[in-house]
Motif scaffolding. Structure first.
Motif, PDB file in Angstrom:
ATOM      1  N   GLN A  38       0.813  -1.214   0.000  1.00  0.00           N
ATOM      2  CA  GLN A  38       0.000   0.000   0.000  1.00  0.00           C
ATOM      3  C   GLN A  38       0.849   1.267   0.000  1.00  0.00           C
ATOM      4  O   GLN A  38       0.528   2.261  -0.657  1.00  0.00           O
ATOM      5  CB  GLN A  38      -0.930   0.022   1.214  1.00  0.00           C
ATOM      6  N   ALA A  39       1.942   1.226   0.779  1.00  0.00           N
ATOM      7  CA  ALA A  39       2.819   2.403   0.846  1.00  0.00           C
ATOM      8  C   ALA A  39       3.417   2.700  -0.521  1.00  0.00           C
ATOM      9  O   ALA A  39       3.550   3.857  -0.927  1.00  0.00           O
ATOM     10  CB  ALA A  39       3.930   2.153   1.873  1.00  0.00           C
ATOM     11  N   GLY A  44       3.626   6.121  -3.382  1.00  0.00           N
ATOM     12  CA  GLY A  44       4.828   6.199  -4.209  1.00  0.00           C
ATOM     13  C   GLY A  44       6.131   6.019  -3.460  1.00  0.00           C
ATOM     14  O   GLY A  44       7.178   6.520  -3.883  1.00  0.00           O
ATOM     15  N   LEU A  45       6.096   5.324  -2.329  1.00  0.00           N
ATOM     16  CA  LEU A  45       7.334   5.148  -1.556  1.00  0.00           C
ATOM     17  C   LEU A  45       8.260   4.131  -2.235  1.00  0.00           C
ATOM     18  O   LEU A  45       7.817   3.260  -2.982  1.00  0.00           O
ATOM     19  CB  LEU A  45       6.992   4.652  -0.141  1.00  0.00           C
ATOM     20  N   ALA A 176      10.126  16.709  16.336  1.00  0.00           N
ATOM     21  CA  ALA A 176       8.884  17.500  16.351  1.00  0.00           C
ATOM     22  C   ALA A 176       8.772  18.331  15.078  1.00  0.00           C
ATOM     23  O   ALA A 176       7.712  18.410  14.465  1.00  0.00           O
ATOM     24  CB  ALA A 176       8.856  18.401  17.588  1.00  0.00           C
ATOM     25  N   ARG A 177       9.896  18.925  14.667  1.00  0.00           N
ATOM     26  CA  ARG A 177       9.882  19.767  13.468  1.00  0.00           C
ATOM     27  C   ARG A 177       9.602  18.942  12.222  1.00  0.00           C
ATOM     28  O   ARG A 177       8.698  19.238  11.449  1.00  0.00           O
ATOM     29  CB  ARG A 177      11.234  20.488  13.311  1.00  0.00           C
ATOM     30  N   ILE A 178      10.394  17.892  12.038  1.00  0.00           N
ATOM     31  CA  ILE A 178      10.332  17.158  10.769  1.00  0.00           C
ATOM     32  C   ILE A 178       9.189  16.144  10.758  1.00  0.00           C
ATOM     33  O   ILE A 178       8.499  15.985   9.761  1.00  0.00           O
ATOM     34  CB  ILE A 178      11.676  16.445  10.515  1.00  0.00           C
ATOM     35  N   GLY A 179       8.990  15.473  11.864  1.00  0.00           N
ATOM     36  CA  GLY A 179       7.979  14.414  11.877  1.00  0.00           C
ATOM     37  C   GLY A 179       6.568  14.926  12.136  1.00  0.00           C
ATOM     38  O   GLY A 179       5.598  14.310  11.713  1.00  0.00           O
ATOM     39  N   HIS A 180       6.449  16.069  12.828  1.00  0.00           N
ATOM     40  CA  HIS A 180       5.116  16.511  13.223  1.00  0.00           C
ATOM     41  C   HIS A 180       4.816  17.961  12.866  1.00  0.00           C
ATOM     42  O   HIS A 180       3.825  18.524  13.331  1.00  0.00           O
ATOM     43  CB  HIS A 180       4.904  16.255  14.710  1.00  0.00           C
ATOM     44  N   GLY A 181       5.710  18.563  12.068  1.00  0.00           N
ATOM     45  CA  GLY A 181       5.429  19.905  11.564  1.00  0.00           C
ATOM     46  C   GLY A 181       5.288  20.979  12.630  1.00  0.00           C
ATOM     47  O   GLY A 181       4.569  21.957  12.441  1.00  0.00           O
ATOM     48  N   CYS A 324       5.860   3.577   7.527  1.00  0.00           N
ATOM     49  CA  CYS A 324       6.714   3.805   6.343  1.00  0.00           C
ATOM     50  C   CYS A 324       6.674   5.282   5.933  1.00  0.00           C
ATOM     51  O   CYS A 324       7.702   5.867   5.583  1.00  0.00           O
ATOM     52  CB  CYS A 324       6.252   2.941   5.172  1.00  0.00           C
ATOM     53  N   LEU A 325       5.490   5.888   6.009  1.00  0.00           N
ATOM     54  CA  LEU A 325       5.362   7.309   5.650  1.00  0.00           C
ATOM     55  C   LEU A 325       6.150   8.183   6.624  1.00  0.00           C
ATOM     56  O   LEU A 325       6.838   9.124   6.214  1.00  0.00           O
ATOM     57  CB  LEU A 325       3.885   7.724   5.661  1.00  0.00           C
ATOM     58  N   LEU A 326       6.060   7.854   7.908  1.00  0.00           N
ATOM     59  CA  LEU A 326       6.814   8.619   8.908  1.00  0.00           C
ATOM     60  C   LEU A 326       8.317   8.481   8.652  1.00  0.00           C
ATOM     61  O   LEU A 326       9.056   9.461   8.668  1.00  0.00           O
ATOM     62  CB  LEU A 326       6.457   8.129  10.315  1.00  0.00           C
ATOM     63  N   ALA A 327       8.752   7.251   8.363  1.00  0.00           N
ATOM     64  CA  ALA A 327      10.179   7.017   8.096  1.00  0.00           C
ATOM     65  C   ALA A 327      10.619   7.817   6.863  1.00  0.00           C
ATOM     66  O   ALA A 327      11.698   8.413   6.839  1.00  0.00           O
ATOM     67  CB  ALA A 327      10.431   5.525   7.884  1.00  0.00           C
TER      68      ALA A 327
END
Lengths: 361, 361
Positions: A38-39, A44-45, A176-181, A324-327
């Motif tokens: 699915q990812a 498009g991963l 926090a910055r990169i993973g959670h905006g 996978c999206l978080l990574a």
């Protein structure tokens, strides 16, 4: 006079490759393969599936994804009950092979739903810490609103030093910055008592270091946070040692479960209350799901030469896709570079600290 | 042959005298006086009311209790915001005077709804620890069912040693027996991971000591307890250091509050759910009250030459009466003797430990 407009087309950043441990997790390998497919298809991963080839190939073929999802063979598997020792015992585990892919530059990140202890130990040994980083930390997300709160260390280091906690603040802020905006994460330290100078020796010393270095290191340090504020959203990043962090997280988990149990009982304690509960079934179910998936959906091991996302052990396909999206986001946002720079900002810390970091590697 | 039956009338144990700090608490002195009067009238307790005479006399007279409730004058008062330093600053505080009554043998226990930090520090300095006891511990009660669970230390010692944790097990077991009628309390140690050997250095070493001494000291030691088990009722006494204990308790408190807030929102998120909530109002309110009063109703400072019960700061009369009853039960059950014996059971611990206890007094 003619004006020339330079049209810059946004260049899409190169899609980093994520190595997915197909063998870890309660529903491995089927749900892992399904989540990975699915990812690839929906987002498009670029993924590499790591695990026992003969077992995985038919599953991938059944999804018609043999071309899009290459398999990298790994002989061994970390069992879900295996802890830290597995790191040394199983040199050819799927997690170890995934780490090797990262070291060789063939992947930028690793996703596993395997046992936290085994994944943390294996990736710490195999990926090693970033230069200057004393120890990796395990970051978990608490379901506060509107933004989540990140707590670290959630258990990678049972015994920590104040300097490690100071570094964890940077690991957490980068996440926090990169993973959670969260553009300018507010950082607090978990302790007892709200005034400066409260806490045990470790927390007091770490708070002092953070206060002294915050400005120079561009860290929005907000001081002490107490246990009852963990879910209050007062800060975006809560820093603590792995023992306290693990106890606090599990206490929160147990208390939420307890409160729900008590409420369920109260809601069915009389015919009148029972009638009420029927009317609310949907609302309560939705809440239960939100707390469940958001609070304990996964963890990230920060501070290593490569990003490690540890999905919840009972993840189904959707959870694996999410991990996978978080990574991908963390790798594409170059979180390791950000951490490296953040920690370098602290490098007026005495050289013995760096020596310590190396000797303890 | 004639048989002689010796009729033994049960001799009622002498009612111990409790010193009540009339000046501590958000609703002092009015609610304290009122709670003390109830304790005397309804339960036959023997109390001494300690505080500013000119302020207290009219209140006691208004309740028509001037004869039953003697007042012991104390010049000063610990303010609710005052912490540990108040112990030295306010030599003539109502808490300090109450401790003096205990030292002089005129009272057996102290009840205060004052600031926990101030009461702990003052009574530790003034009452001193029982012979052989390294440090006092603050015990709190968690609202598990059917029996409550006792957690200690809840914050008296931010930095502890393994030997102290081993002693806390005895303090907690004595409290469970005398204060909560649990004949053979099961004791666990709060740590991370369920297998032996898990945790930080302090918890690991304390667990080792407890395992080694449990049989000899007649302690039912059940090993490791994790954060999510705090409210599960697996053991009767949970031992930990004051930093971890305070963080865990406050995390539980915050999580229960959070869960209730989320549930309240879910229960009113739609007209249908709202209708349900109306039907359940009573059941939910009762549950809220139970969790509130039972979990954070009060704390007991154990291990000193005298029993100290710290009622919740916002106690009303009923809470004060309850704290007086608990203090009476503990004093009448000779909890200090039980602790002394329990700790003496450990006294094959090396003598340096006792020296340590004295030097740190």
């Amino acid at each position: 006079m003619t004006s020339t407009t330079v049209v810059r087309r946004p260049v899409p950043p190169p899609q980093p490759v994520i190595a997915v441990d197909a063998m870890g997790g309660d529903h491995a390998p089927r749900e892992i393969v399904s989540g990975a497919v699915q990812a690839v298809r929906e987002h498009g991963l670029r993924l590499l599936l790591v695990g026992r080839g003969p077992e995985l190939a038919p599953l991938v073929a059944a999804e018609g994804a043999s071309r899009e999802l290459p398999i990298v063979h790994a002989e061994e598997t970390l069992a879900m009950h295996e802890g830290a020792l597995a790191a040394w015992r199983r040199a050819r585990s799927s997690v170890a092979v995934a780490c090797k892919l990262i070291r060789q530059g063939e992947a930028a990140a690793l996703v596993s739903a395997g046992s936290t202890g085994g994944v943390v130990a294996t990736s710490t040994v195999r990926l090693r810490t970033l230069p200057g980083v004393l120890r990796p930390a395990l970051a978990l997300v608490l379901p506060t609103r509107p933004k989540p709160t990140i707590l670290l260390d959630a258990g990678a280091n049972a015994d920590a030093k104040p300097e490690m906690l100071m570094q964890f603040a940077h690991l957490g802020a980068a996440y926090a910055r990169i993973g959670h905006g969260i553009a300018e994460p507010r950082v607090g330290i978990l302790t007892i008592g709200s005034e400066p100078g409260k806490g045990n020796r470790l927390a007091r010393k770490a708070a002092e270091l953070l206060s002294a270095h915050a400005e120079e290191a561009r860290l929005d340090f907000r001081g002490n946070i107490e246990g009852h504020d963990l879910l209050a959203g007062l800060v975006d990043v809560v820093v603590t040692d792995g023992f306290t962090g693990n106890v606090a997280l599990k206490s929160v988990e147990g208390a939420v479960r307890f409160a729900f149990g008590e409420i369920r009982e109260a809601l069915t304690s009389s015919p009148m209350a029972k009638a009420g509960a029927l009317l609310q079934r949907k609302a309560l179910r939705e809440l239960g799901e939100r707390l469940d998936s958001e609070s304990y959906g996964g963890a990230v091991l920060l501070g290593l030469n490569g990003t490690v996302v540890i999905a919840h052990g009972d993840s189904h396909a959707r959870g694996v896709t999410g991990a996978c999206l978080l990574a991908r986001d963390l790798a594409a946002g170059r979180i390791t570079d950000q951490i490296r720079r953040g920690v370098a900002g602290l490098s007026r810390t005495p050289t013995w600290l760096h020596r310590l970091g190396q000797s303890e590697d």
